[in-house]
Design a protein around this motif. Structure first.
Motif, short mmCIF file in Angstrom:
data_model
loop_
_atom_site.label_atom_id
_atom_site.label_comp_id
_atom_site.label_asym_id
_atom_site.label_seq_id
_atom_site.Cartn_x
_atom_site.Cartn_y
_atom_site.Cartn_z
N LYS A 44 0.83 -1.23 -0.03
CA LYS A 44 0.09 0.03 0.10
C LYS A 44 0.81 1.38 -0.02
O LYS A 44 0.54 2.10 -0.73
N LEU A 45 1.81 1.28 0.75
CA LEU A 45 2.72 2.52 1.14
C LEU A 45 3.89 2.74 0.03
O LEU A 45 4.67 3.53 0.17
N SER A 46 4.16 1.52 -0.68
CA SER A 46 5.22 1.61 -1.48
C SER A 46 4.96 1.79 -2.96
O SER A 46 5.76 1.70 -3.76
N ALA A 47 3.57 1.77 -3.31
CA ALA A 47 3.03 1.97 -4.60
C ALA A 47 3.74 0.70 -5.47
O ALA A 47 4.14 0.71 -6.64
N ILE A 92 6.75 -5.11 -8.80
CA ILE A 92 6.50 -4.34 -9.89
C ILE A 92 5.92 -3.02 -9.52
O ILE A 92 4.82 -3.01 -8.79
N PRO A 93 6.13 -1.86 -9.95
CA PRO A 93 5.60 -0.58 -9.67
C PRO A 93 4.42 -0.61 -10.25
O PRO A 93 4.12 -0.88 -11.39
N VAL A 94 3.27 0.09 -9.38
CA VAL A 94 1.85 0.28 -9.86
C VAL A 94 1.62 1.60 -9.49
O VAL A 94 2.36 2.41 -8.69
N GLY A 95 0.13 1.70 -9.61
CA GLY A 95 -0.24 3.00 -9.01
C GLY A 95 -0.33 3.27 -7.75
O GLY A 95 -0.18 2.49 -6.94
N ALA A 96 -0.23 4.44 -7.29
CA ALA A 96 -0.23 4.87 -5.97
C ALA A 96 -1.39 4.42 -5.09
O ALA A 96 -2.43 4.44 -5.38
N GLY A 97 -0.87 3.69 -3.95
CA GLY A 97 -1.82 3.14 -2.87
C GLY A 97 -2.71 2.02 -3.48
O GLY A 97 -3.96 1.96 -3.26
N PRO A 98 -1.94 0.87 -3.74
CA PRO A 98 -2.72 -0.08 -4.24
C PRO A 98 -3.34 -0.92 -3.05
O PRO A 98 -2.50 -1.04 -2.05
N LEU A 99 -4.49 -1.34 -3.13
CA LEU A 99 -5.26 -2.14 -2.06
C LEU A 99 -5.50 -3.54 -2.23
O LEU A 99 -5.18 -4.46 -1.50
N HIS A 100 -6.18 -3.61 -3.45
CA HIS A 100 -6.77 -5.07 -3.63
C HIS A 100 -6.46 -5.62 -5.09
O HIS A 100 -6.58 -4.81 -6.13
N ASN A 101 -6.25 -7.06 -5.03
CA ASN A 101 -6.09 -8.07 -6.29
C ASN A 101 -7.09 -8.25 -6.84
O ASN A 101 -8.16 -8.96 -6.02
N GLY A 125 -4.83 -16.34 -14.38
CA GLY A 125 -3.70 -15.70 -13.69
C GLY A 125 -2.81 -14.82 -14.42
O GLY A 125 -1.55 -14.75 -14.31
N LYS A 126 -3.30 -14.56 -15.72
CA LYS A 126 -2.36 -13.94 -16.79
C LYS A 126 -2.49 -12.25 -16.32
O LYS A 126 -1.29 -11.81 -16.10
N TYR A 127 -3.69 -11.81 -16.06
CA TYR A 127 -3.64 -10.28 -15.53
C TYR A 127 -4.16 -10.26 -14.09
O TYR A 127 -4.79 -11.01 -13.95
N ASN A 128 -3.65 -9.11 -13.40
CA ASN A 128 -4.15 -9.03 -11.98
C ASN A 128 -4.63 -7.53 -12.31
O ASN A 128 -3.80 -6.59 -12.59
N TYR A 129 -5.71 -7.20 -11.91
CA TYR A 129 -6.33 -6.12 -11.92
C TYR A 129 -6.36 -5.33 -10.42
O TYR A 129 -6.60 -5.92 -9.29
N ILE A 130 -5.55 -4.22 -10.12
CA ILE A 130 -5.46 -3.89 -8.93
C ILE A 130 -6.15 -2.48 -8.56
O ILE A 130 -5.99 -1.31 -9.30
N SER A 131 -6.74 -2.07 -7.55
CA SER A 131 -7.45 -1.13 -7.19
C SER A 131 -6.40 -0.15 -6.49
O SER A 131 -5.88 -0.62 -5.47
N SER A 132 -6.07 1.00 -6.93
CA SER A 132 -5.00 1.93 -6.52
C SER A 132 -5.89 3.20 -5.95
O SER A 132 -6.33 4.14 -6.69
N HIS A 174 -13.54 6.80 -10.24
CA HIS A 174 -14.14 8.11 -9.53
C HIS A 174 -15.14 7.64 -8.32
O HIS A 174 -16.05 7.42 -8.49
N TYR A 175 -14.44 7.92 -7.19
CA TYR A 175 -13.06 8.06 -6.76
C TYR A 175 -12.69 7.46 -5.56
O TYR A 175 -13.57 6.72 -4.93
N ARG A 176 -11.32 7.22 -5.44
CA ARG A 176 -10.75 6.52 -4.28
C ARG A 176 -11.44 5.27 -4.06
O ARG A 176 -12.09 5.05 -3.26
N VAL A 177 -10.80 4.05 -5.09
CA VAL A 177 -11.40 3.00 -4.91
C VAL A 177 -10.89 2.23 -3.65
O VAL A 177 -9.49 2.42 -3.36
N GLY A 178 -11.50 1.19 -2.99
CA GLY A 178 -11.13 0.35 -2.05
C GLY A 178 -11.21 -1.20 -2.52
O GLY A 178 -10.05 -1.53 -3.25
N HIS A 179 -12.24 -1.81 -2.51
CA HIS A 179 -12.37 -3.14 -2.99
C HIS A 179 -12.56 -3.13 -4.55
O HIS A 179 -12.92 -2.00 -5.03
#
Lengths: 139, 598
Positions: free
Chosen positions: B241-244, B260-269, B275-282, B305-310
């Motif tokens: 979460k805090l390493s982005a 792997i660097p991803v968008g800031a504040g990654p929360l859930h997979n 298992g090809k793609y993983n969609y992350i809520s940032s 829009h805006y501030r995704v959690g799960h």
């Protein structure tokens, strides 16, 4: 002495490289495979699956658990989405994703998902495999 | 016919043919309506939805049922106090949606410290699996491959539990070294491991499923959040979460394979079915990040829009739902707590609307976990065949599913429809903003506790009251905007977990104070937390509410835990108590190795 030492070092290097690069696909302890059903033993409830989208295709025998679901995951026919199928309806040559786990020397199938060969994920996996990009199994 | 007449005839035929052709290409009303995409789309509102999104509604105490792709809210099912995470019954084979058999889902109630069983076929709460006391809050639940066990995390107590769902028998173990905060768990697909993020250690804790014991911890990025195994069991993915970043753990070697660097504040997979793609809520970057686990890199990013959690993914990988925590300015006001929203995105790479938002709808509560299921799994009992549910079960292809488990209180002819008490016993109201000094004071015969809530913490952090005291909690939100993200419409929460969770759940909106009153009749140590999502460190917004026994100080070992365990307080009708199973009666009866998790 140096000569022997260098031979040993080179041999070890070649051996370790061989082990590293020999691994090119799924293993029996993986819990999901994607491939084509190449044989069905309906009496024994065993299917043979030849994997796709791996560097080297593997062929696995999958024993179906009693709870093993057969379900359409992707299809051209919208009314068929999520339809459950009977084992008798499963055909050789069908592209599927199989989930399960190894136990006591057998691979036990828990779910067989039928795939549409024209679905975007299949196309993506095909294109990536051609480009040398694999997923999920390789180290 | 002369030459001119013949020419005129040819011209007339050509004119008529041209007219006919022109009519063929006339713009139809459908085309006028659908100017961007002419062909019928999956996202066109259908009469029936091919999939259903079940979502744990957080502080609304419900399980919501949403249609996919229409995004129509179908039902809200009453469950408990603060609903968090759930697996579907069946197997965890596959991605996060698992392989549901359509019988149940088991959702963790963080407020009531219990697991509530929802019968998917009747659509009602059917059983309460009570935790041993004091287990502390379990934040989440993960299921074993054979579907017989769920693994629970005691986020605030630093414990883990393995619960047999048939009878609620539970084994509880510590997560060393203290302090630990195990939050989101997942069980490996081969029956070997349970992983859980631990934000105090910035590590993933590894346990074996059978025997249930701690093995090791794997250091990952800062403050790990969502932790999930992929369908092949080759990798586990962790949102740092805090390493982005996304840490990819090699499950065979139990070590980090790639960061792997991803968008800031990654929360859930949400991995797809392959298992090809993983969609992350940032959360901070307001986006869905798409990671390619073949290339081991982020390959796409969609704004939300805006501030995704799960988040959740359709069972055919065609839609992804971003479960957003804020709707700032998007919808009509409905009161002092703003609606949040679900945003559906098209993830079919061959679709003309790939990567676009196709639906966005306001949603009740503050949903946590979402999982999607093919609609074919839910039977049509309202056609007059409901009795078959008890007597015959149903078929999924040629798989026979029935409800004949030998469970305490259950019979083939009696299926309960529980109505959890929820907050009926709570006395709650709002007053003008109270600016009194934070702390505990005695006003007449009332112990007044003034609590200031801000992102991300409470003043005071520890609250002591005496057993038997009449307690009045006055919660005041002192934030002007949420820390880090500066969102202005943040509501703060206050919810002591467990016994007092059913009496006190306060929503601290800005500009006024929320008050809760109750009698502190049970001694013990109770962690309180923020149940209103307020930002990336919301989970860490915690405090401790001590109800001290006469002449002593409460702790996790000093308190009325046995009495609390005997109080089967979660249902109003005493006859429904037979449907409560679990730790209250069967503390630690599940011995290691008595039944394998696979």
């Amino acid at each position: 002495m140096k000569k022997y030492l260098s031979i040993i070092v080179v041999s070890l290097f070649v051996l370790s490289s061989g082990i590293a690069f020999a691994y090119d696909g799924s293993l029996i302890d993986d819990t999901s495979y994607t491939g084509t059903i190449t044989k069905i033993d309906r009496g024994a409830r065993v299917i043979e699956l030849t994997t796709k989208f791996e560097k080297t295709p593997k062929t696995w025998k999958l024993n179906m658990q009693d709870e093993c679901q057969i379900q359409v995951m992707t299809t051209k026919d919208p009314s068929e989405r999520g339809a459950f199928k009977k084992f008798a309806e499963l055909k050789e040559g069908t592209l599927v994703n199989v989930y399960g786990w190894p136990k006591d020397g057998k691979w036990l199938a828990r779910k067989i998902s039928i795939l549409n060969p024209d679905d975007y994920m299949v196309k993506r996996l095909e294109a990536d495999a051609k480009a040398g990009v694999f997923f999920g199994h390789e180290p | 016919m002369n030459k001119k007449g013949f020419l005129a005839l040819i011209l007339a035929v050509l004119f008529l043919a041209g007219t006919a052709e022109a009519r063929k290409t006339e713009i139809t009303p459908a085309d006028q309506r659908d100017w961007q995409v002419i062909a019928p789309q999956d996202s066109d509102t259908p009469l029936r939805d091919y999939a259903m999104l079940y979502e744990a509604g957080g502080h609304d105490g419900n399980i919501g049922v949403i249609g996919i792709p229409s995004m129509k809210p179908y039902r809200y099912i009453k469950m408990g106090v603060d609903m968090h995470n759930f697996p579907f019954s069946g197997s965890n084979a596959g991605n996060n949606n698992g392989t549901p058999d359509g019988k149940y889902l088991w959702v963790s109630d963080k407020g009531a410290d219990a697991v509530i069983e929802l019968n998917l076929q009747t659509g009602f709460a059917e059983r309460i699996l009570a935790n041993p006391k004091p287990f502390g809050i379990h934040h989440s639940a993960a299921m074993s491959p054979n579907g017989k066990y769920i693994f629970l995390t005691g986020e605030l107590s630093g414990k883990m539990a393995k619960m047999r769902v048939a009878d609620g028998a539970t084994t509880v173990i510590d997560v060393p070294p203290a302090p630990s905060a195990p939050d989101y768990p997942d069980a490996s697909k081969d029956g070997k491991y349970v992983f859980s993020g631990n934000y105090y250690h910035s590590a993933v804790m590894v346990f074996s499923q059978d025997p249930f014991k701690f093995i090791k911890e794997i250091p990952v990025g800062k403050n790990p959040h969502g932790t999930n195994f992929l369908p092949t069991n080759r990798w586990a993915v962790v949102c740092d979460k805090l390493s982005a970043t996304q840490s990819v753990i090699d499950v065979r070697q139990l070590k980090v394979h790639r960061v792997i660097p991803v968008g800031a504040g990654p929360l859930h997979n949400q991995p797809d079915n392959f298992g090809k793609y993983n969609y992350i809520s940032s959360f901070v970057s307001d986006s869905t990040c798409k990671v390619d686990l073949g290339r081991m890199q982020m390959v796409d990013e969609f704004p939300i829009h805006y501030r995704v959690g799960h988040n959740s993914i359709a069972p055919d990988n065609h839609y992804y739902v971003s479960q957003n925590k804020f709707s700032t300015g998007l919808f009509n006001p409905t009161g002092i707590v703003f609606a949040i929203n679900f945003e559906e995105q098209d993830i079919d790479e061959l679709s003309p609307t790939y990567g676009k938002t196709v639906k966005i709808v306001p949603i009740n509560g503050e949903p946590h976990e979402g999982r999607q299921i093919f609609s074919t799994t839910i039977q049509r009992w309202n056609t007059g065949t409901g009795g078959d549910l008890f007597a015959k079960g149903y078929e999924l292809g040629d798989v026979k599913v029935n409800f004949d488990e030998k469970v305490p209180g259950k019979g083939l002819t009696k299926r309960p429809s529980l109505e959890p008490i929820h907050l009926a016993a709570a006395k709650r109201y709002f007053i003008p903003r109270d600016d009194g000094k934070p702390g505990v004071t005695q006003e007449g015969d009332v112990t007044v506790v003034r609590v200031k809530a801000f992102s991300y913490g409470y003043i005071p952090r520890f609250i002591h009251v005496k057993k038997g005291a009449k307690v009045r909690i006055i919660l005041t939100n002192i934030d002007k905007a949420a820390g880090l993200t500066k969102n202005p419409d943040v509501t703060m929460g206050f919810l002591p977990a467990g016994y007092y969770g059913q009496k006190t759940r306060l929503d601290g909106v800005r500009g006024m104070s929320a008050v809760g009153e109750f009698v502190a009749d049970m001694a013990g140590e109770f962690e309180f937390y923020c149940q209103q999502f307020c930002g990336p460190l919301h989970l860490e917004m915690r405090g401790t509410f001590f109800v001290d026994p006469p002449g002593g100080t409460a702790s996790l070992s000093v308190g009325d835990y046995d009495e609390i365990s005997k109080l089967e307080y979660q249902v109003s009708d005493p006859s429904e108590r037979e449907f409560i199973t679990g730790g209250n009666r069967l503390l630690n009866t599940l011995k290691e190795g008595n039944e394998p998790a696979l």
